[in-house]
Design an enzyme around this catalytic site. Structure first.
Site: not given
Ligand code: NDP
Ligand code: 2IT
Length: 448
Positions: A128, A168
């Site tokens: 990561k 992420d």
């Molecule tokens: P994005 O950046 O697309 O969206 C993040 C969302 O979460 C936004 O709405 C953001 O609001 C909110 N957020 C972030 N930090 C905070 C905080 N401290 N408090 C409140 N709201 C918060 O990210 P993703 O959708 O990609 O990721 C969301 C989660 O999913 C994370 O935990 C990530 O690790 C996990 N994840 C993502 C994957 C992927 O493929 N993208 C895969 C597996 C897990 P704001 O815009 O106001 O910051």
């Molecule tokens: O937390 C996660 O699994 C991710 N942000 C996706 C990682 C990836 O390599 O697609």
């Protein structure tokens, strides 16, 4: 006592060696507790100090990321890449750009990624990275210059058979594009070094959808164990980014009604469901205009709760899709008291240990992050596979494979929990199923 594994003693060692990294300690403790019965049954893991080695990253890289803002001023951030474990494949895992990023966050995410990637059944190790850079409020040009500077160092550590980053929080298609362009310019190589790429230049169909869809497919499998489904259920979702957006779409397609979304400022409550044009509004608002969730409430005249999280809204299913520790014990109590009986973690480690305990004690179907959100990285694995064979599969084919992987992860986690005496506890099951494959591979490969 020699030859005996004690979680508390082990955790004291981890805390002393990694001071101040509280999210990392939290993630390690959960795994250590889950695999305790495995270590008792398999002294060979203990003897080879597999757990001690697994919590020590193979390599941690920290670097300076200077860049020039639109006013011509020099800005400075810190970059990270933690290459945690390569026992079963090249390091694989996302990059997070958020002001809260420090080594402890990247290490918790990298550690979780080892077991998550193992669960997918694909050959991917765990890693990561990211930065304390805040993309919010920055112009496209500023984000581009930051990404280029970030890659100016990162490029020397990554490669299609070495380490393959992805997105992420704060890293989506735009950032992956700028980083891929920089990597190509520096190395003069067009190769599968990042996933989440644009569809015209090596990306996979269904990768944007994969994490959200996967979390919903996983929830469906949990519901099936009680002969239930999404049909007619009220669903509460947090976040409004990549994962949340597609969780809304798939939960709705399966007959659920999603009534909340949030960002770091607050949440919206739409009792009639976030469907059709309202969902499209969110996609435009968050991915193109990069606006705030409050604008949804203003536009569709629904409730907006400033500075709050959505867990007080009654629902049967909750999908936390924003960030770590966003459901604490009070939130968990509210959810259970209001009739919530299924929780699947789209985000990484969104529930505190006390919240998880409360869900499990109250017979809530609970899908832990490393199982429930593995669809994203699994589809990254499918993107790498397509890149290596030089072909692009249709959407339906990628979605079919994603669905099958989520079904398998649920089954394998369920079976592992049962085998080690914790029937129905998918936290224990996912940790054990993910751990055993990596531990066996480490034994095979000797003390390295
Ligand atoms: P994005 O950046 O697309 O969206 C993040 C969302 O979460 C936004 O709405 C953001 O609001 C909110 N957020 C972030 N930090 C905070 C905080 N401290 N408090 C409140 N709201 C918060 O990210 P993703 O959708 O990609 O990721 C969301 C989660 O999913 C994370 O935990 C990530 O690790 C996990 N994840 C993502 C994957 C992927 O493929 N993208 C895969 C597996 C897990 P704001 O815009 O106001 O910051
Ligand atoms: O937390 C996660 O699994 C991710 N942000 C996706 C990682 C990836 O390599 O697609």
């Amino acid at each position: 006592m020699a030859g005996q594994f004690l979680v508390d003693e082990f955790m004291n060692g981890v805390a002393a060696r990694n001071p101040g990294e509280k999210e990392f300690h939290q993630a390690v403790k959960e795994v250590a507790e889950s695999v305790e019965p495995v270590l008792k049954k398999h002294p060979e893991y203990f003897k080879a100090r597999v757990l001690d080695r697994i919590v020590e990253p193979e390599r941690q890289i920290m670097f300076r990321v200077p860049w020039v803002d639109d006013r011509g001023e020099v800005q400075l951030n810190r970059g990270f890449r933690v290459e945690f474990n390569s026992a079963i494949g090249p390091y694989k895992g996302g990059l997070r750009f958020h002001p809260s990023v420090y080594l402890g966050i990247i290490k918790f995410l990298g550690f979780e990624q080892i077991f998550k990637n193992s669960l997918t059944g694909l050959p991917m190790g765990g890693g990561k990275g990211g930065s304390d850079f805040n993309p919010k409020g920055k112009s496209d040009n500023e984000v581009m210059r930051f990404c280029q500077s970030f890659m100016f160092e990162l490029f020397r550590h990554i490669g299609p058979n070495t380490d393959v980053p992805a997105g992420d929080i704060g890293v989506g298609g735009r950032e992956i594009g700028y980083m891929y362009g920089a990597y190509k310019k520096i190395t003069n190589r067009f190769e599968s070094v990042l996933t989440g790429k644009g569809i015209n230049w090596g990306g996979s169909l269904a990768r944007p959808e994969a994490t959200g869809y996967g979390a919903v497919y996983f929830t469906e499998e949990m519901l099936k164990t009680r002969k239930d489904s999404f049909k007619g259920k009220t669903v509460v979702i947090s976040g409004s980014g990549n994962v949340a957006q597609y969780a809304v779409q798939k939960a709705t397609q399966l007959g659920g009604k999603v009534v909340t979304l949030s960002d770091s400022d607050g949440f919206i409550y739409d009792p009639s469901g976030i469907t059709g044009d309202k969902w499209k509004f969110i996609m435009e608002l968050k991915n193109v205009k990069r606006g705030r969730i409050k604008e949804y409430a203003d536009k569709f005249k629904v409730e907006y709760h400033d500075g709050q999280r959505p867990w007080s809204i009654p629902c049967q299913i909750a999908l936390p899709c924003a960030t770590q520790n966003e459901i604490d014990i009070n939130d968990a109590k509210k959810l259970v008291d209001n009739g919530c009986f299924a929780v699947a973690e789209g985000a990484n480690m969104p529930s505190t240990p006390e919240a998880v305990e409360h869900f499990i004690a109250n017979n809530v179907l609970f899908g832990p992050a490393k199982a429930a959100n593995a669809g994203g990285v699994a589809t990254s694995g499918l993107e790498m596979c397509q890149n290596h064979i030089g072909i692009s599969w249709p959407f339906e084919e990628v979605d079919r494979q994603l669905h099958q992987i989520m079904v398998n992860i649920h089954k394998n986690s369920w079976d592992a929990a049962e085998k080690y005496g914790s029937k129905g506890n998918l936290v224990v099951g996912a940790n054990i199923a993910g751990f055993v494959k990596v531990a066996d591979s480490m034994l095979d490969q000797g003390v390295i």
